[in-house]
Design a protein around this motif. Structure first.
Motif, PDB file in Angstrom:
ATOM      1  N   ALA A  68     -69.655 -47.231  42.024  1.00  0.00           N
ATOM      2  CA  ALA A  68     -68.679 -46.331  41.295  1.00  0.00           C
ATOM      3  C   ALA A  68     -67.308 -46.786  41.616  1.00  0.00           C
ATOM      4  N   TYR A  69     -66.348 -46.765  40.650  1.00  0.00           N
ATOM      5  CA  TYR A  69     -64.978 -47.423  40.730  1.00  0.00           C
ATOM      6  C   TYR A  69     -64.038 -46.498  40.776  1.00  0.00           C
ATOM      7  N   GLN A  70     -62.957 -46.556  41.385  1.00  0.00           N
ATOM      8  CA  GLN A  70     -61.687 -45.608  41.195  1.00  0.00           C
ATOM      9  C   GLN A  70     -62.314 -44.059  41.449  1.00  0.00           C
ATOM     10  N   THR A  71     -62.929 -43.888  42.361  1.00  0.00           N
ATOM     11  CA  THR A  71     -63.422 -42.464  42.437  1.00  0.00           C
ATOM     12  C   THR A  71     -62.289 -41.688  43.501  1.00  0.00           C
ATOM     13  N   LYS A  72     -61.993 -40.420  43.184  1.00  0.00           N
ATOM     14  CA  LYS A  72     -61.385 -39.609  44.207  1.00  0.00           C
ATOM     15  C   LYS A  72     -62.310 -39.266  45.452  1.00  0.00           C
ATOM     16  N   TRP A  73     -61.810 -39.294  46.459  1.00  0.00           N
ATOM     17  CA  TRP A  73     -62.508 -39.178  47.658  1.00  0.00           C
ATOM     18  C   TRP A  73     -61.773 -38.158  48.711  1.00  0.00           C
ATOM     19  N   ALA A  74     -62.324 -37.766  49.801  1.00  0.00           N
ATOM     20  CA  ALA A  74     -61.847 -36.890  50.715  1.00  0.00           C
ATOM     21  C   ALA A  74     -62.754 -37.062  52.125  1.00  0.00           C
ATOM     22  N   ILE A  75     -61.743 -36.903  53.301  1.00  0.00           N
ATOM     23  CA  ILE A  75     -62.659 -36.950  54.319  1.00  0.00           C
ATOM     24  C   ILE A  75     -61.990 -35.629  55.113  1.00  0.00           C
ATOM     25  N   GLN A  76     -63.060 -34.834  55.887  1.00  0.00           N
ATOM     26  CA  GLN A  76     -62.677 -33.656  56.373  1.00  0.00           C
ATOM     27  C   GLN A  76     -63.940 -33.456  57.465  1.00  0.00           C
ATOM     28  N   LYS A  77     -63.591 -32.472  58.408  1.00  0.00           N
ATOM     29  CA  LYS A  77     -64.636 -32.064  59.169  1.00  0.00           C
ATOM     30  C   LYS A  77     -65.639 -31.290  58.516  1.00  0.00           C
ATOM     31  N   ASP A  78     -66.837 -31.571  59.032  1.00  0.00           N
ATOM     32  CA  ASP A  78     -67.890 -30.741  58.193  1.00  0.00           C
ATOM     33  C   ASP A  78     -68.003 -29.253  59.108  1.00  0.00           C
ATOM     34  N   GLN A  79     -68.188 -28.354  58.123  1.00  0.00           N
ATOM     35  CA  GLN A  79     -68.280 -27.008  58.920  1.00  0.00           C
ATOM     36  C   GLN A  79     -69.374 -26.609  59.668  1.00  0.00           C
ATOM     37  N   ASP A  80     -70.523 -27.455  59.401  1.00  0.00           N
ATOM     38  CA  ASP A  80     -71.731 -26.855  60.029  1.00  0.00           C
ATOM     39  C   ASP A  80     -72.156 -27.854  61.194  1.00  0.00           C
ATOM     40  N   THR A  81     -71.567 -28.830  61.353  1.00  0.00           N
ATOM     41  CA  THR A  81     -71.669 -29.753  62.428  1.00  0.00           C
ATOM     42  C   THR A  81     -70.174 -30.094  63.057  1.00  0.00           C
ATOM     43  N   THR A  82     -70.257 -31.000  63.854  1.00  0.00           N
ATOM     44  CA  THR A  82     -69.141 -31.496  64.583  1.00  0.00           C
ATOM     45  C   THR A  82     -68.913 -32.811  63.795  1.00  0.00           C
ATOM     46  N   GLY A  94     -71.228 -36.333  39.749  1.00  0.00           N
ATOM     47  CA  GLY A  94     -70.344 -35.308  40.369  1.00  0.00           C
ATOM     48  C   GLY A  94     -69.876 -35.491  41.648  1.00  0.00           C
ATOM     49  N   ALA A  95     -69.475 -34.465  42.443  1.00  0.00           N
ATOM     50  CA  ALA A  95     -69.231 -34.321  43.749  1.00  0.00           C
ATOM     51  C   ALA A  95     -70.227 -34.829  44.712  1.00  0.00           C
ATOM     52  N   VAL A  96     -70.275 -35.689  45.380  1.00  0.00           N
ATOM     53  CA  VAL A  96     -71.391 -36.101  46.454  1.00  0.00           C
ATOM     54  C   VAL A  96     -70.718 -36.336  47.777  1.00  0.00           C
ATOM     55  N   GLY A  97     -71.435 -35.993  49.111  1.00  0.00           N
ATOM     56  CA  GLY A  97     -70.902 -36.409  50.423  1.00  0.00           C
ATOM     57  C   GLY A  97     -72.027 -36.492  51.112  1.00  0.00           C
ATOM     58  N   PHE A  98     -71.383 -37.017  52.274  1.00  0.00           N
ATOM     59  CA  PHE A  98     -72.465 -37.138  53.624  1.00  0.00           C
ATOM     60  C   PHE A  98     -71.635 -37.093  54.659  1.00  0.00           C
ATOM     61  N   VAL A  99     -72.467 -36.701  55.796  1.00  0.00           N
ATOM     62  CA  VAL A  99     -71.864 -36.237  57.082  1.00  0.00           C
ATOM     63  C   VAL A  99     -72.365 -37.450  58.265  1.00  0.00           C
ATOM     64  N   LEU A 100     -71.103 -37.931  58.630  1.00  0.00           N
ATOM     65  CA  LEU A 100     -71.150 -38.851  59.723  1.00  0.00           C
ATOM     66  C   LEU A 100     -70.940 -38.290  61.197  1.00  0.00           C
ATOM     67  N   SER A 101     -72.000 -38.773  62.039  1.00  0.00           N
ATOM     68  CA  SER A 101     -71.809 -38.183  63.385  1.00  0.00           C
ATOM     69  C   SER A 101     -70.715 -38.913  64.054  1.00  0.00           C
ATOM     70  N   ASP A 102     -69.910 -38.626  65.167  1.00  0.00           N
ATOM     71  CA  ASP A 102     -68.800 -39.162  65.765  1.00  0.00           C
ATOM     72  C   ASP A 102     -69.019 -40.760  65.781  1.00  0.00           C
ATOM     73  N   GLN A 103     -70.081 -41.257  66.366  1.00  0.00           N
ATOM     74  CA  GLN A 103     -70.736 -42.618  66.583  1.00  0.00           C
ATOM     75  C   GLN A 103     -70.424 -43.200  65.385  1.00  0.00           C
ATOM     76  N   GLN A 104     -71.087 -42.703  64.221  1.00  0.00           N
ATOM     77  CA  GLN A 104     -71.381 -43.180  62.987  1.00  0.00           C
ATOM     78  C   GLN A 104     -69.819 -43.485  62.167  1.00  0.00           C
ATOM     79  N   THR A 105     -69.100 -42.326  62.552  1.00  0.00           N
ATOM     80  CA  THR A 105     -67.615 -42.581  62.083  1.00  0.00           C
ATOM     81  C   THR A 105     -66.919 -43.706  62.826  1.00  0.00           C
ATOM     82  N   LYS A 106     -67.099 -43.781  64.146  1.00  0.00           N
ATOM     83  CA  LYS A 106     -66.383 -44.995  64.888  1.00  0.00           C
ATOM     84  C   LYS A 106     -67.169 -46.398  64.256  1.00  0.00           C
TER      85      LYS A 106
END
Length: 124
Positions: A68-82, A94-106
């Motif tokens: 998908a090209y030219q998408t709108k995106w956001a990064i935020q803390k997940d409310q259910d996990t750290t 439509g709007a999709v997302g996934f949660v990364l652990s701290d190690q995955q974020t690194k």
């Protein structure tokens, strides 16, 4: 028994008609607005995810992906996990997302930085 699904967008592009048929049923029709179609896609995704519960997630390396090209995106803390929620507006789903652990974020950050370095090398 195979079910045929025919999808037709109205000329004014304000609705779509889904027609379901099989050898016993000549066709049941459902008209959907774009918002209703987005809800259906979201719910079907949840059902698909539920049906796959417990099955291993296939490896994504080497998979054919239609980006998908030219998408709108956001990064935020997940409310259910750290973890960190990475969300984007996919034009088809439509709007999709996934949660990364701290190690995955690194790891993700390092991979993006490597990607930028490779891009700079290729353009210079």
């Amino acid at each position: 028994m195979a079910i045929d699904i025919n999808i037709k967008i109205s000329e004014d592009r304000t609705k779509t008609t889904l027609t379901f048929s099989d050898e016993n049923n000549p066709g049941s029709k459902v008209d959907l607005t774009q918002a209703e179609l987005e809800d259906l896609i979201r719910v079907l995704g949840i059902v698909n995810w539920s049906m796959a519960d417990g099955k291993p997630i296939p490896d994504i390396k080497g998979a054919k992906i239609k980006p998908a090209y030219q998408t709108k995106w956001a990064i935020q803390k997940d409310q259910d996990t750290t973890g960190t929620l990475l969300a984007f507006q996919h034009p088809g789903y439509g709007a999709v997302g996934f949660v990364l652990s701290d190690q995955q974020t690194k790891d993700y950050t390092k991979a993006l930085q490597r990607s930028l370095k490779v891009k700079k090398i290729k353009t210079t």
